[in-house]
Design a protein around this motif. Sequence first.
Motif, PDB file in Angstrom:
ATOM      1  N   ASN A  50      10.405  53.808  64.528  1.00  7.89           N
ATOM      2  CA  ASN A  50      11.981  53.672  64.736  1.00  7.89           C
ATOM      3  C   ASN A  50      12.495  53.385  66.064  1.00  7.89           C
ATOM      4  N   GLU A  51      11.722  52.501  66.751  1.00 12.19           N
ATOM      5  CA  GLU A  51      12.201  51.887  68.170  1.00 12.19           C
ATOM      6  C   GLU A  51      13.166  50.906  67.718  1.00 12.19           C
ATOM      7  N   ASN A  52      14.136  50.691  68.678  1.00 12.71           N
ATOM      8  CA  ASN A  52      15.138  49.577  68.593  1.00 12.71           C
ATOM      9  C   ASN A  52      14.341  48.347  69.360  1.00 12.71           C
ATOM     10  N   LEU A  53      14.041  47.240  68.592  1.00 11.55           N
ATOM     11  CA  LEU A  53      13.415  46.135  69.258  1.00 11.55           C
ATOM     12  C   LEU A  53      14.010  44.909  69.338  1.00 11.55           C
ATOM     13  N   TYR A  54      15.543  45.010  69.241  1.00 10.41           N
ATOM     14  CA  TYR A  54      16.193  43.838  69.468  1.00 10.41           C
ATOM     15  C   TYR A  54      16.156  43.118  71.007  1.00 10.41           C
ATOM     16  N   THR A 100      13.666  45.869  59.210  1.00  7.93           N
ATOM     17  CA  THR A 100      12.801  45.037  59.733  1.00  7.93           C
ATOM     18  C   THR A 100      13.183  44.319  60.893  1.00  7.93           C
ATOM     19  N   ALA A 101      12.248  43.770  61.750  1.00  5.46           N
ATOM     20  CA  ALA A 101      12.622  43.144  63.005  1.00  5.46           C
ATOM     21  C   ALA A 101      12.366  41.585  62.760  1.00  5.46           C
ATOM     22  N   HIS A 125       8.384  44.752  58.888  1.00  5.02           N
ATOM     23  CA  HIS A 125       8.682  46.212  58.743  1.00  5.02           C
ATOM     24  C   HIS A 125       7.553  47.042  59.272  1.00  5.02           C
ATOM     25  N   LEU A 126       7.571  47.474  60.275  1.00  5.84           N
ATOM     26  CA  LEU A 126       6.596  48.485  61.022  1.00  5.84           C
ATOM     27  C   LEU A 126       6.668  50.151  60.424  1.00  5.84           C
ATOM     28  N   PHE A 127       5.315  50.320  60.132  1.00  3.48           N
ATOM     29  CA  PHE A 127       5.470  51.715  59.560  1.00  3.48           C
ATOM     30  C   PHE A 127       5.507  52.828  60.577  1.00  3.48           C
ATOM     31  N   TYR A 167       2.765  48.044  70.528  1.00  2.88           N
ATOM     32  CA  TYR A 167       4.126  48.153  71.360  1.00  2.88           C
ATOM     33  C   TYR A 167       3.880  49.089  72.442  1.00  2.88           C
ATOM     34  N   ARG A 168       4.090  48.735  73.755  1.00  3.23           N
ATOM     35  CA  ARG A 168       3.895  49.473  74.699  1.00  3.23           C
ATOM     36  C   ARG A 168       2.577  50.353  74.646  1.00  3.23           C
ATOM     37  N   GLY A 169       1.542  49.652  74.269  1.00  2.52           N
ATOM     38  CA  GLY A 169       0.122  49.937  74.469  1.00  2.52           C
ATOM     39  C   GLY A 169      -0.332  50.851  73.081  1.00  2.52           C
TER      40      GLY A 169
END
Length: 312
Positions: free
Chosen positions: A263-267, A207-208, A258-260, A231-233
């Motif tokens: 697997n990007e790092n959003l921190y 989760t983010a 939780h995004l389906f 996210y990024r368009g």
Amino acid sequence: MIIKRNLFDKDEDYHTVVTIGTFDGVHVGHRKIIDKLVTNGKANKLRSTILTFFPHPRMVLQQATDLKLLNTLDEKIAILEKSGLDQLIIHPFTKEFSRMSAEQFVKEVLVEHINAKKVIIGYDHRFGRNRTATIDDLVNFGEKYDFEVEQITAEEVDEVSVSSTKIRKALKEGDIETANAFLGYSYMLSGVVARGRGIGRDLGFATANIHIEEQYKLIPKEGVYVVRTFYRGKLVYGMMNIGFNPTVQGRERTIEVHLFDFNENLYGEAIRVELLERLRDEQKFDSIEKLKLQLEKDKKVSLAHIDRLHAD
């Protein structure tokens, strides 16, 4: 859309048609007024302008720390940018500013700095120090300072008020469908992704953790929601929990998404999440395994909802 953060910043000569208000939520009732403003501006070659204030006057005059708003300032700007409005003036609201007399406000603000040739305003609008002046006073000032006043009807004003009340009530009750219907768009939460406890990742549902800096932002009722973000368009769907994570002894309210298939790092990144549907209340489960099984069910229901959206 031109954005000015201080109405006393005057950089060019132009004439405007203006309305004044907080426009919190920029909901369907507000947009009828904004459409009227924009149409009027185009027809009369005037710059359609909203004058709003930040912080909210009640935060300054009443120190209303418990005041909850539907939009952060950045969210409001983003919504208004899609409205066709020519100009948004966000003036810092202070106690000193509130002490301006009605005529001083009209002369120095509306006439000298906004160049108003027309003011579209609610029939019950009050202004000036202690809000003693009425729309009748504004009409008289209009004759003196050469601008027209168009009244927003009681029915339209009531629609705005009722919509705002219903939206807040619906969000507090978790009725996101009703809230979104009155808003005319999906309610959003905006914040920066912060590091959490990592429990979601251990469960297979990374989760983010969204931190919302603005304390005045209204957070909907705790529970699990179907959401989406860009996210990024790219449009990405997911599910979100608002609550205290009782199964794992959470102590503070968190907003975890939780995004389906993501697997990007959003921190550390800013994220804006739109709420589409509420699935259930937050629950305390007897075990981590039962929590994981429920999350699998939540994902299945969420994906079914998303499929219905695409079918429509």
